[in-house]
Design a protein around this motif. Structure first.
Motif, PDB file in Angstrom:
ATOM      1  N   THR A  12      59.457  80.568  84.488  1.00  0.00           N
ATOM      2  CA  THR A  12      59.214  80.188  85.875  1.00  0.00           C
ATOM      3  C   THR A  12      57.740  79.856  86.130  1.00  0.00           C
ATOM      4  O   THR A  12      56.841  80.453  85.523  1.00  0.00           O
ATOM      5  CB  THR A  12      59.645  81.317  86.828  1.00  0.00           C
ATOM      6  OG1 THR A  12      59.403  80.913  88.182  1.00  0.00           O
ATOM      7  CG2 THR A  12      58.877  82.591  86.563  1.00  0.00           C
ATOM      8  N   ALA A  13      57.533  78.938  87.039  1.00  0.00           N
ATOM      9  CA  ALA A  13      56.162  78.614  87.464  1.00  0.00           C
ATOM     10  C   ALA A  13      55.687  79.544  88.571  1.00  0.00           C
ATOM     11  O   ALA A  13      54.511  79.499  88.962  1.00  0.00           O
ATOM     12  CB  ALA A  13      56.094  77.169  87.938  1.00  0.00           C
ATOM     13  N   GLU A  14      56.580  80.390  89.068  1.00  0.00           N
ATOM     14  CA  GLU A  14      56.224  81.330  90.144  1.00  0.00           C
ATOM     15  C   GLU A  14      55.167  82.314  89.644  1.00  0.00           C
ATOM     16  O   GLU A  14      55.357  82.991  88.631  1.00  0.00           O
ATOM     17  CB  GLU A  14      57.464  82.094  90.595  1.00  0.00           C
ATOM     18  CG  GLU A  14      57.245  83.051  91.747  1.00  0.00           C
ATOM     19  CD  GLU A  14      57.082  82.341  93.081  1.00  0.00           C
ATOM     20  OE1 GLU A  14      56.473  82.947  93.984  1.00  0.00           O
ATOM     21  OE2 GLU A  14      57.565  81.198  93.211  1.00  0.00           O
ATOM     22  N   ARG A 350      54.562  87.850  83.988  1.00  0.00           N
ATOM     23  CA  ARG A 350      55.265  86.575  84.151  1.00  0.00           C
ATOM     24  C   ARG A 350      56.744  86.743  83.800  1.00  0.00           C
ATOM     25  O   ARG A 350      57.629  86.189  84.461  1.00  0.00           O
ATOM     26  CB  ARG A 350      54.625  85.507  83.262  1.00  0.00           C
ATOM     27  CG  ARG A 350      53.215  85.096  83.666  1.00  0.00           C
ATOM     28  CD  ARG A 350      53.204  84.203  84.898  1.00  0.00           C
ATOM     29  NE  ARG A 350      54.047  83.008  84.738  1.00  0.00           N
ATOM     30  CZ  ARG A 350      53.705  81.919  84.044  1.00  0.00           C
ATOM     31  NH1 ARG A 350      52.525  81.873  83.416  1.00  0.00           N
ATOM     32  NH2 ARG A 350      54.518  80.881  83.975  1.00  0.00           N
TER      33      ARG A 350
END
Length: 400
Positions: A12-14, A350
Motif C-alpha cells: 500500500t501507498a498509505e 508499512r
C-alpha cells in the motif's frame, strides 16, 4: 527462485499514521466483541475448522485465542472491551469439555487432549488468567504433566507448547511446581533430540524433521530458551550453536536474499503442493522470528530483505500471523530488534498498515471478520500494536 511473486501483492501507498492504526486496532476489537455469542461463541472459517466439531474453542484458531487477544489488547491500553471476558472464559472451557474441537481423525498425536494450542491447556490457561482459581491451576498443571511425553515433538500439539504455559504460570504464581513441570518436559524433549540436534515430528500419521516454528526445530528451541535460567547454561549454549549450524546448512541464498525449506535437507518447493512458502509457519519469516537471537546476522538480514522484497501476502493468505502479512511483518520487527536500524521498524509499520487494510478488504468480501488469533483479525491487531510500541512480541510465544 526464492519466492513466487504471484503469491504477493503491491505494498500500500498509505503512510504510517499512528492514530489511524490505533483506530484500526479498536475497530477489530469492537467487531470481535459484537460477533460473540454466548452459546455459539464465534463463527468459524472453513479452513480453521479443519474437520473439527463446532464451536471452535482452542487457542490457535478458536474462542480462547480471541479472548486472550482481547484481554492482551485491554491490558496494553489498545482496546476497552465491553464484553465480560471473565464470564466468557469459563463458557469457552465448558464448551471444550462438552465437545472438544479436535480434528476428526485417528491420526492425532497422543495425548491429543492436553495440547496448549489445540486442546484443553489453552482454555484452561486463558480461564485462569482472566479469573484465577486453584481448581483451574490444578487442572492445567495435570495437563502440562500429561503432555510431557507427547509424541508430536513440536509446539502446536507437543510438550514445547505446554512448556510455554508452565513458564507463564511460574512467572504469574511463583509456585515451584511449575518449574518442576517445565523441567520434566524439557528433559524429555532434550532426550528426544537426534545426534545432529534435530527432532523428528510425528503428526497426522507422518514423520518429518521440520525446521519451522509451529512444527519443528526453531519452535522447540524457542520453547527451551524461553525457560531462561530453568535451562542449564551449557545446554543453552550447545542448543543455540547446533541450531544455528543446522540453519546455515539448510539456507538457500540468491543475490543477497535468503529462504529456508520446511524440512531439513528439503527443497524450497513443498512436496505436497509445489509452493515456495515465505510465511511464519514455513520459510524465512518463521526462521527469522524464532531464531533471531542466535542466527548469523547476515542470514537474518538476508531473510528479512527477502520478506521486504516479496511484499505483503495476497488475499489468499491474507493479513494473519500464521501464514500472512502480519507474520511476515514480525520478522521485520525482529530485524529492528537485532540491529537497532530504524529502517526495519519503518518497514514493519508499512506492513502493519497494509495488513489492517487487508482486514477491511477481506471483511467486505466475506461479510464479517475472521475471528481467531493466529489466522484472524485479532492477531493482526496485536501485530499492529507491537509496531506502535516498537517491539516484537509474538502472541502466546513471546508473551502470555
Amino acid at each position: 527462485m526464492l519466492y513466487d511473486p504471484n503469491a504477493f501483492e503491491l505494498l500500500t501507498a498509505e503512510p504510517w499514521n499512528e492514530e489511524r492504526v490505533r483506530a484500526g486496532i479498536r475497530a477489530i476489537a469492537a467487531d470481535a466483541e459484537q460477533a460473540f455469542d454466548f452459546d455459539a461463541l464465534w463463527p468459524a472459517e472453513e479452513w480453521d475448522a479443519w474437520e473439527a466439531q463446532l464451536p471452535l474453542t482452542n487457542l490457535y484458531v478458536g474462542a480462547c485465542g480471541v479472548l486472550w487477544a482481547l484481554d492482551a489488547l485491554r491490558r496494553r491500553g489498545h482496546a476497552e472491551p465491553e464484553l465480560d471476558l471473565r464470564a466468557a472464559a469459563p463458557r469457552v472451557l465448558e464448551a471444550w469439555r462438552a465437545a472438544p474441537d479436535l480434528p476428526q481423525t485417528d491420526e492425532l498425536p497422543r495425548p491429543a487432549d492436553a495440547s496448549f494450542w489445540m486442546a484443553e491447556s489453552g482454555p484452561l490457561l486463558v480461564a485462569w488468567r482472566l479469573a484465577p482459581s486453584p481448581e483451574l491451576a490444578d487442572a492445567l498443571y495435570a495437563r502440562v504433566r500429561e503432555n510431557a511425553r507427547n509424541e508430536a515433538n513440536e509446539i502446536m500439539w507437543g510438550a514445547p507448547g505446554t512448556m510455554l504455559a508452565a513458564g507463564a504460570m511460574l512467572d504469574w504464581t511463583g509456585e515451584e511446581r511449575w518449574a518442576d513441570a517445565w523441567r520434566e518436559s524439557a528433559d524429555e524433549l532434550w532426550r528426544r533430540r537426534g545426534p545432529d540436534g534435530l527432532w523428528t515430528q510425528h503428526l497426522y500419521g507422518q514423520t518429518a524433521r521440520s525446521l519451522g516454528p509451529p512444527h519443528g526445530l526453531v519452535g522447540n528451541t524457542l520453547a527451551l530458551l524461553r525457560g531462561g535460567e530453568l535451562l542449564d547454561a551449557g545446554r543453552r549454549e550447545e542448543l543455540m550453536r547446533a541450531v544455528a549450524g543446522v540453519l546455515e546448512r539448510n539456507v538457500v541464498l540468491d543475490g543477497g536474499l535468503a529462504n529456508w525449506p520446511g524440512r531439513d535437507g528439503g527443497s524450497l518447493e513443498a512436496a505436497e503442493d509445489g509452493q515456495i512458502r515465505v510465511q511464519w509457519c514455513c520459510g524465512a519469516p518463521g526462521i527469522v522470528v524464532s531464531a533471531s537471537t542466535y542466527l548469523d546476522e547476515e542470514l537474518l538480514l538476508a531473510g528479512s530483505e527477502l520478506i521486504w522484497r516479496a511484499g505483503p501476502h495476497g488475499l489468499e493468505k491474507g493479513a494473519c500471523i500464521c501464514h500472512g502479512t502480519a507474520g511476515n511483518g514480525y520478522a521485520l520487527l525482529r530485524a529492528f530488534e537485532r540491529t537497532g536500524d530504524e529502517q526495519w521498524l519503518d518497514r514493519a509499520r508499512r506492513f502493519a498498515v497494509h495488513a489492517l487494510e487487508q482486514v477491511e478488504r477481506l471483511k467486505a468480501q466475506r461479510g464479517r471478520g475472521r475471528y481467531s488469533l493466529w489466522t484472524g483479525d485479532v492477531g493482526t491487531a496485536l501485530f499492529a500494536a507491537d509496531c506502535l510500541e516498537a517491539r516484537a512480541s509474538v502472541p502466546t510465544i513471546d508473551s502470555l
